[in-house]
Design an enzyme around this catalytic site. Structure first.
Site, PDB file in Angstrom:
ATOM      1  CG  ASP A   1      -2.102 -20.162  -1.543  1.00 40.91           C
ATOM      2  OD1 ASP A   1      -1.498 -20.109  -0.448  1.00 40.91           O
ATOM      3  OD2 ASP A   1      -1.644 -20.793  -2.522  1.00 40.91           O
TER       4      ASP A   1
ATOM      5  CG  ASP B   1      -7.955  -4.898   1.727  1.00 41.43           C
ATOM      6  OD1 ASP B   1      -8.913  -4.430   2.366  1.00 41.43           O
ATOM      7  OD2 ASP B   1      -7.881  -4.865   0.484  1.00 41.43           O
TER       8      ASP B   1
ATOM      9  CE  LYS C   1       1.769 -17.787  -2.861  1.00 41.19           C
ATOM     10  NZ  LYS C   1       0.856 -18.953  -2.962  1.00 41.19           N
TER      11      LYS C   1
ATOM     12  CG  ASP D   1     -13.549  -7.264   2.581  1.00 41.97           C
ATOM     13  OD1 ASP D   1     -13.362  -6.543   3.580  1.00 41.97           O
ATOM     14  OD2 ASP D   1     -13.939  -6.811   1.485  1.00 41.97           O
TER      15      ASP D   1
ATOM     16  CE1 TYR E   1      -3.440  -2.718   0.682  1.00 42.70           C
ATOM     17  CE2 TYR E   1      -4.621  -0.687   1.157  1.00 42.70           C
ATOM     18  CZ  TYR E   1      -4.627  -2.027   0.860  1.00 42.70           C
ATOM     19  OH  TYR E   1      -5.827  -2.684   0.751  1.00 42.70           O
TER      20      TYR E   1
HETATM   21  C1  IPM Z   1     -10.308  -1.382   4.042  1.00 43.59           C
HETATM   22  C2  IPM Z   1     -10.575  -0.805   2.689  1.00 43.59           C
HETATM   23  C3  IPM Z   1      -9.434   0.139   2.343  1.00 43.59           C
HETATM   24  C4  IPM Z   1      -8.160  -0.676   2.285  1.00 43.59           C
HETATM   25  C5  IPM Z   1      -9.619   0.948   1.060  1.00 43.59           C
HETATM   26  C6  IPM Z   1     -10.934   1.669   1.025  1.00 43.59           C
HETATM   27  C7  IPM Z   1      -8.468   1.892   0.829  1.00 43.59           C
HETATM   28  O1  IPM Z   1     -10.728  -1.802   1.747  1.00 43.59           O
HETATM   29  O2  IPM Z   1     -10.188  -0.602   5.012  1.00 43.59           O
HETATM   30  O3  IPM Z   1     -10.217  -2.598   4.140  1.00 43.59           O
HETATM   31  O4  IPM Z   1      -7.874  -1.306   1.258  1.00 43.59           O
HETATM   32  O5  IPM Z   1      -7.444  -0.719   3.284  1.00 43.59           O
HETATM   33 MG    MG Z   2     -10.799  -3.753   2.570  1.00 41.00          MG
END
Ligand code: IPM
Ligand code: MG
Length: 368
Positions: A231, A255, A199, A259, A142
């Site tokens: 993975d 990240d 990884k 999710d 990032y």
């Molecule tokens: C998160 C989001 C952010 C990230 C984006 C919106 C920049 O996906 O906080 O997980 O990738 O960190």
């Molecule tokens: Mg995210």
């Protein structure tokens, strides 16, 4: 004795961000009254709304205000309205700027399955799941070197390479150690299991993560450590989610996995997060869900992720653990009482108990 006053920077942001944040402010004010302290809320703009006003998604004043606070409460930033802007002006710049500007290197993302909502998980037969993802937040790809160049070389099939874009994954031992240490510490306070995700079969930076973790593990002999390639981890999360305790990983892997873990709980609208830096500096608290522009202004937003983020703020930045417990219990009681928002309503729930944002906030307030 003078009443303790906590200064909180409040960034509602875009979409449903301001709506869910308002709910949290009500809850915070209520517990302050109950436990004998006060809040000085200072509102700042960041994200698309800041771009609309200042032509800048992350005004200096916002960073300054956040730096001068005890903690930051954020709603959400972003939306289709700003998707076509130059990358330097996109709402996400504000988030990345806050993370870097406040030195928030440790992102805590609990993925907890509420038993009342277990039917909402897309997986069959998941047992109680309580995972804490500790994501490195100010390093890696990032924030690594990135850019574009043009190449005259040809690919193996003879076609031209043309434009080349690159983003670099790079981690120092120091950055890795400080986040791993957080992972070990949190594991110590929980079920003492730590999964280090990398990884390392391919990436040099991942090999440094693994070496560093192996060295550190002797400092925490009680913690059972295992190592998974990212993975494989994404597969294991689906097949045996309940066996995970703490997962520590890099910025990008965190990240993605957060999710995935959030979805397994079936209640992305319920998940809070904290981003922390050096102890004594302001942490940032925000719901994991985004700005959900499609339901903004309809009263359908679920404020519980923001309210639970406010509880994390009390716990991790202010040390007000009793007030934090009180909020978490009130949310749990609200669910136990059968109250739902639209996102977590299921065919079995009582339609009369499907509430709008303000209504469910009132229910939570009544259970504090
Ligand atoms: C998160 C989001 C952010 C990230 C984006 C919106 C920049 O996906 O906080 O997980 O990738 O960190
Ligand atoms: Mg995210």
């Amino acid at each position: 004795m003078a009443t303790k006053v906590y200064r909180i920077a409040v960034i509602g942001g875009d979409g449903i961000g301001p709506e869910v944040t308002e709910s949290s402010l009500k809850v915070l004010d209520r517990v302050a009254g109950k436990y004998g302290f006060l809040f000085d809320f200072r509102k700042y703009l960041a994200g698309g709304c800041a771009y609309d006003v200042y032509g800048d998604p992350f005004p200096d004043e916002t960073l300054k205000g956040c730096r001068g606070s005890d903690a930051v409460l954020l709603g959400a930033v972003g939306g289709p309205k700003w998707d076509r802007l130059d990358p330097s002006l996109r709402p996400e710049r504000a988030l990345l700027g806050l993370r870097k500007g406040l030195g928030l290197y440790a992102n805590l993302r609990p993925a907890i399955m509420f038993k009342e909502l277990s039917d909402a998980s897309p997986l069959k037969n998941v047992k109680e799941t309580d995972i804490l993802i500790v994501r490195e937040l100010t390093g890696g790809i990032y924030f690594g070197d990135h850019g574009r160049s043009r190449s005259d070389e040809l690919l193996s099939d003879g076609s031209p390479k043309g434009v080349v874009a690159y983003d670099t994954e790079s981690y120092s031992e120091g950055e890795i150690s400080r986040i791993l240490r957080e992972g070990f510490r949190f594991a110590m306070g929980r079920r003492k299991k730590l999964t280090v995700v990398d990884k390392a079969n391919v990436l040099e930076s991942s090999r440094l993560w693994r070496e560093t973790a192996e060295k550190m593990s002797s400092e925490f002999p009680e913690v059972e450590v295992d190592y998974l390639y990212v993975d494989n981890c994404s597969m294991q999360l689906i097949s045996r989610p309940s066996t995970f305790d703490v997962i520590v990983t890099s910025n990008m892997f965190g990240d993605i996995l957060s999710d995935e873990a959030g979805m397994i709980t079936g209640s992305i609208g319920m998940l809070p997060s904290a981003s922390l830096g050096t102890p004594g500096t302001p942490g940032l608290y925000e719901p994991v869900h985004g700005s959900a522009p499609d339901i903004a202004g309809t009263g359908k937003a679920n404020p519980m992720a923001s309210i639970l983020s406010a509880a994390m703020l009390l716990r991790w930045s202010l040390g007000e653990t009793i007030a934090a417990d009180n909020i978490e219990n009130a949310v749990r009681k609200t669910l136990e009482g059968g109250y739902r928002t639209f996102d977590i309503a299921d065919p079995k729930c009582d339609n009369r108990k499907i509430m709008k944002t303000d209504e469910i906030t009132d229910i939570i307030l009544s259970k504090l």
